[in-house]
Scaffold this active site. Structure first.
Site, PDB file in Angstrom:
ATOM      1  N   ASP A   8      61.483  60.175  50.191  1.00  0.00           N
ATOM      2  CA  ASP A   8      61.986  59.143  51.100  1.00  0.00           C
ATOM      3  C   ASP A   8      62.727  58.041  50.346  1.00  0.00           C
ATOM      4  O   ASP A   8      62.239  57.495  49.354  1.00  0.00           O
ATOM      5  CB  ASP A   8      60.839  58.535  51.908  1.00  0.00           C
ATOM      6  CG  ASP A   8      60.336  59.464  52.993  1.00  0.00           C
ATOM      7  OD1 ASP A   8      61.154  60.244  53.531  1.00  0.00           O
ATOM      8  OD2 ASP A   8      59.130  59.423  53.300  1.00  0.00           O
ATOM      9  N   HIS A  26      63.475  66.532  50.220  1.00  0.00           N
ATOM     10  CA  HIS A  26      63.806  65.172  49.819  1.00  0.00           C
ATOM     11  C   HIS A  26      62.542  64.335  49.681  1.00  0.00           C
ATOM     12  O   HIS A  26      61.503  64.644  50.268  1.00  0.00           O
ATOM     13  CB  HIS A  26      64.752  64.498  50.821  1.00  0.00           C
ATOM     14  CG  HIS A  26      64.149  64.296  52.178  1.00  0.00           C
ATOM     15  ND1 HIS A  26      63.970  65.307  53.090  1.00  0.00           N
ATOM     16  CD2 HIS A  26      63.673  63.171  52.784  1.00  0.00           C
ATOM     17  CE1 HIS A  26      63.422  64.841  54.188  1.00  0.00           C
ATOM     18  NE2 HIS A  26      63.220  63.537  54.027  1.00  0.00           N
TER      19      HIS A  26
END
Length: 305
Positions: free
Chosen positions: A114, A112
């Site tokens: 942020d 991912h």
């Protein structure tokens, strides 16, 4: 001390991603030429690392502020309790126990970037290690520009035209606690981003989806969305685009959140403590190759404190 003696030593850590920077003392304010050299290394390698930097919260914020404006600690979660540092987000061993039922205390979100649920996700993140277990707990990063370029030309052409929705939601297999759901409901963040974003400084195209936040591709069937995202995620996780960082007390990782994704450790145990602190910098609204900006479906921009 001469300028030559003070020159930064940038040491690449893998073929595509990550460089260690030596020759700088982060307990002191940076000079303009040091800021420029660190920024150049960051743009090239997507994440840069510093070792043996025993700095406090004030040093951390000062260092981050040389590269942009710090955001609040997190859109949903709290800064360091009872402190004067609202921009520092604590990343401790047990931080997920209050979010997910039956959490083992580690991040299950996978690769991912942020806060991509926001319409202007952070431009960069700076993570500092204070307490590190004797083994385990490494973090990995992947170069999303390399991932985009690794796609076949027909798939790049398709990706350039696609949009996808990002939101906060529990990881697969996890059940959110009432507290987590209440926080999400108080400040919902849902955004439609381009699947490919153009980097505002380098002009590079980067694959801009991630399993941690992306829910679906817009305008295609659920089946097609799952298949397309699976192809993109496979490319993000290719080993040749990644770098793995072994933390030590005093280590710092500084990554370009516009051109990198990271993978939090899943091998932590409850036997040892782990304490890190993160500062994020205000980002711009992403643009796709067609010039269209991201659109907030719910929530406000993630601005500076």
């Amino acid at each position: 001390m001469t300028q030559v003696a003070e020159a930064l030593d940038v040491r690449p850590q893998s073929g595509w991603t990550g460089a260690e920077i030596r020759g700088v003392d982060l307990t002191r304010p940076l000079r303009d030429e040091q800021v420029a050299a660190i920024r150049a290394a960051l743009l090239q390698w997507k994440v840069v690392f510093f070792r043996d930097q025993v700095i406090d919260h004030a040093d951390h914020v000062r260092f981050a502020s040389a590269f942009g404006s710090p955001t609040p600690a997190h859109p949903l979660f709290d800064a360091i309790p009872d402190s004067d540092f609202p921009t520092i987000y604590p990343i401790f061993r047990d931080r997920f126990k209050a979010r997910y039922a039956e959490s083992r205390g580690y991040d299950k979100t996978g690769w991912h970037a942020d806060v991509t649920a926001a319409v202007n996700p952070p431009a960069a993140s700076i993570l500092r290690a204070e307490v590190i277990p004797p083994y385990g707990g490494d973090t990995q990063w992947s170069n999303t520009v390399a991932a985009y370029e690794g796609l076949s030309e027909p798939l790049r052409v398709l990706a350039d035209r696609l949009r996808a929705v990002h939101r906060f939601s529990p990881p697969d297999g996890a059940t959110a606690t009432a507290d987590y759901e209440a926080r999400v409901n108080r400040r919902p963040l849902v955004t439609e981003h381009p699947v490919v974003r153009v980097h505002p400084e380098t002009g590079e195209k980067a694959l801009y989806v991630n399993p941690g936040f992306t829910t679906h591709i817009v305008g295609v069937s659920p089946h097609e969305s799952r298949r397309l995202l699976g192809l993109f995620y496979d490319e993000l996780g290719r080993p040749e685009y990644t770098v793995r960082f072994k933390w030590e007390p005093g280590s710092i990782a500084f990554w370009d959140n516009r051109a990198a994704v990271h993978l939090a450790p899943t091998d932590l145990t409850t036997d040892h403590d782990r304490r890190l602190y993160r500062v994020t910098l205000v980002g711009d609204v992403p643009k796709g190759p067609d010039g269209r900006e991201s659109v907030a479906l719910e929530g406000e921009p993630f601005e500076a404190v």
